[in-house]
Motif scaffolding. Sequence first.
Motif, mmCIF file in Angstrom:
data_model
loop_
_atom_site.group_PDB
_atom_site.id
_atom_site.type_symbol
_atom_site.label_atom_id
_atom_site.label_comp_id
_atom_site.label_asym_id
_atom_site.label_seq_id
_atom_site.Cartn_x
_atom_site.Cartn_y
_atom_site.Cartn_z
ATOM 1 N N GLN A 31 -37.927 37.402 -45.952
ATOM 2 C CA GLN A 31 -38.082 36.366 -46.974
ATOM 3 C C GLN A 31 -37.494 35.021 -46.564
ATOM 4 N N GLU A 32 -36.311 35.015 -45.998
ATOM 5 C CA GLU A 32 -35.675 33.738 -45.629
ATOM 6 C C GLU A 32 -36.550 32.935 -44.679
ATOM 7 N N LEU A 38 -44.022 29.354 -46.548
ATOM 8 C CA LEU A 38 -44.943 29.855 -47.570
ATOM 9 C C LEU A 38 -44.314 29.762 -48.953
ATOM 10 N N PRO A 39 -44.779 28.845 -49.792
ATOM 11 C CA PRO A 39 -44.168 28.653 -51.112
ATOM 12 C C PRO A 39 -44.124 29.925 -51.972
ATOM 13 N N ILE A 44 -40.655 37.077 -54.127
ATOM 14 C CA ILE A 44 -41.555 38.144 -53.688
ATOM 15 C C ILE A 44 -41.995 38.957 -54.917
ATOM 16 N N PRO A 45 -43.300 39.148 -55.087
ATOM 17 C CA PRO A 45 -43.766 39.990 -56.201
ATOM 18 C C PRO A 45 -43.249 41.432 -56.068
ATOM 19 N N LEU A 96 -57.557 30.788 -41.845
ATOM 20 C CA LEU A 96 -56.907 31.955 -41.259
ATOM 21 C C LEU A 96 -55.452 32.004 -41.700
ATOM 22 N N GLY A 97 -55.022 33.171 -42.135
ATOM 23 C CA GLY A 97 -53.623 33.359 -42.499
ATOM 24 C C GLY A 97 -53.028 34.475 -41.682
ATOM 25 N N TYR A 98 -51.736 34.407 -41.463
ATOM 26 C CA TYR A 98 -51.042 35.461 -40.725
ATOM 27 C C TYR A 98 -49.600 35.527 -41.153
#
Length: 98
Positions: A31-32, A38-39, A44-45, A96-98
């Motif tokens: 997460q950090e 990434l906003p 985190i859900p 594209l996302g990664y």
Amino acid sequence: MFLLQVDEEIQIKLLMPKDATALTTVLCANQEHLKTWLPWAVEIPSVSTYEKEIIPSWLQKFADNNGFEAGIFYKNKLVGMAGLHYIDWRNKTTELGY
């Protein structure tokens, strides 16, 4: 279902609701770093949200031929993700996302 066997140890495949716990664990552990870029990673859900809402929406996106979100698995352990967030078929573009 989409599955790409890259080699003996690496697979890229669609995530299923059963992968929600592994996904949440990986996201929380990173997460950090992730929230810098990434906003959505600031919060985190929950596992339940991934299992009941987010992953099913990703599967529907794939079924609608409008992109995909796939897990990257190394030795059967989720280690990352890659995906096409939206496909603009008319202009032949995507993100594209990664």
